[in-house]
Scaffold this motif. Sequence first.
Motif, short mmCIF file in Angstrom:
data_model
loop_
_atom_site.label_atom_id
_atom_site.label_comp_id
_atom_site.label_asym_id
_atom_site.label_seq_id
_atom_site.Cartn_x
_atom_site.Cartn_y
_atom_site.Cartn_z
N GLU A 96 17.61 -45.01 32.73
CA GLU A 96 17.41 -43.86 31.85
C GLU A 96 16.65 -42.75 32.58
N THR B 91 17.96 -38.89 33.09
CA THR B 91 17.15 -37.73 32.70
C THR B 91 17.06 -36.73 33.84
N GLU C 279 20.38 -34.93 34.07
CA GLU C 279 20.49 -33.91 33.02
C GLU C 279 19.76 -32.63 33.43
N SER D 233 15.33 -29.82 27.39
CA SER D 233 16.68 -30.16 26.97
C SER D 233 17.15 -29.20 25.88
N GLU E 178 10.12 -35.29 30.66
CA GLU E 178 10.79 -34.06 30.25
C GLU E 178 10.32 -32.94 31.16
#
Length: 401
Positions: A130, A134, A137, A148, A194
């Motif tokens: 994961e 991330t 992305e 995001s 993030e």
Amino acid sequence: SCVRFNRNREQRLPEVLSKRGAVYFATDRQDLLVNWDDRRDRSTIPVKAVCSVDAETGFVYRYDVGVDDISKSDRVHQESLDNGDIDRAFLFRKYPHLFIPADMSGERRINGYIQQERQKAKEENTAITEEELTYLEATLRPDVELPSFHLTKGTGLPNNCLLLREDYQLYAHYLSLEKIFSKTDKVINFADQESGLRAAFMSSFANKILRNDAHLFYITFEKGVPQWDREAAKQRTTERIKETVKKNGCSEDIARITLCIDAIKKYTSPVGHWRDLWGDHPLEMMTEVNKRFSHQTYKPDQDDTKIGYYLSKASLHAVDNYFMRVRRRVSQLERGLPTASADRRLWYGKNFYRPDMVKKSSTILMTYLNYCATNNKKEKTPAEKLGIAKGPVRLKDILEF
């Protein structure tokens, strides 16, 4: 009255926190959905919130909802048309921090492309983690430091207020925290993986980071795991601590720090496009199974003993627990319910129809949980534990403030 009360108490925080030496806080984002306000367009409205909670006391420093309920949406939209802002990059607009209807198609298209690439990567490499997804992305976004995407298929914009772009929201959140922690010696932040959170933290605490007085740790773990896996994670942590205590003849607190120092020195490996060092966190919890970490402010000359001490406190439990309480205490913010009669589609029948109500209700709840709520008379409120209150504050005193 809650806004005035919080502003008054927030002015005291820098002095109170200066006596603690170091502040440990957890930060994460929460996705909330609001029902449509136009029968002709039944797209749910996505509202983003970002929250920072003290990891030791549970005091909520800020819960910021990405809604502008002061500006007039009709006027902003009309000015955007008149100025030609719909054809400009948002950085060059009159209102760069706000979403306008012209943004919807582009946001949805890019988000759809990213989801397609994520799925393609998972099919090509079934062992991909994961964390790697991330990072992938982030590389697909127009700017790797943007959070995001906000608008996805089936979502839209409200008519009675405006939504903030999340990058502006995150920077404002961390700049507000920087003022609160201005007199604090050390600032230690535990955050979800993030890039938007990382960029906002780095910008806001740049001077402290250069002095090695501010640290950011990414924390990830598996979600939705069954109860037996949760209990197994807790058992693994207990066994690791016992083995370290027996081996070194130390206390459990020292054993925790020792395990974290070893995790930093011996068990980290590069992950993702930027080759950030990630490792397995040795102190799993029932709420954080297979926990992993990445020290984003790593420096080669750092003191691993100090970093190990910080890592021993690393957890997102405080902020995740608060998110749970938000959804449980405010029924209009509960997750959608799957209905058997509609092919398990989610139903948001209780949700608000006005995004500004999310902002108002969450402010009231934050004030109550910080200063008033206790499970029993002997327990202290988070504000008492932090040292900003001498006892539970009466609701009457807040309402009449």
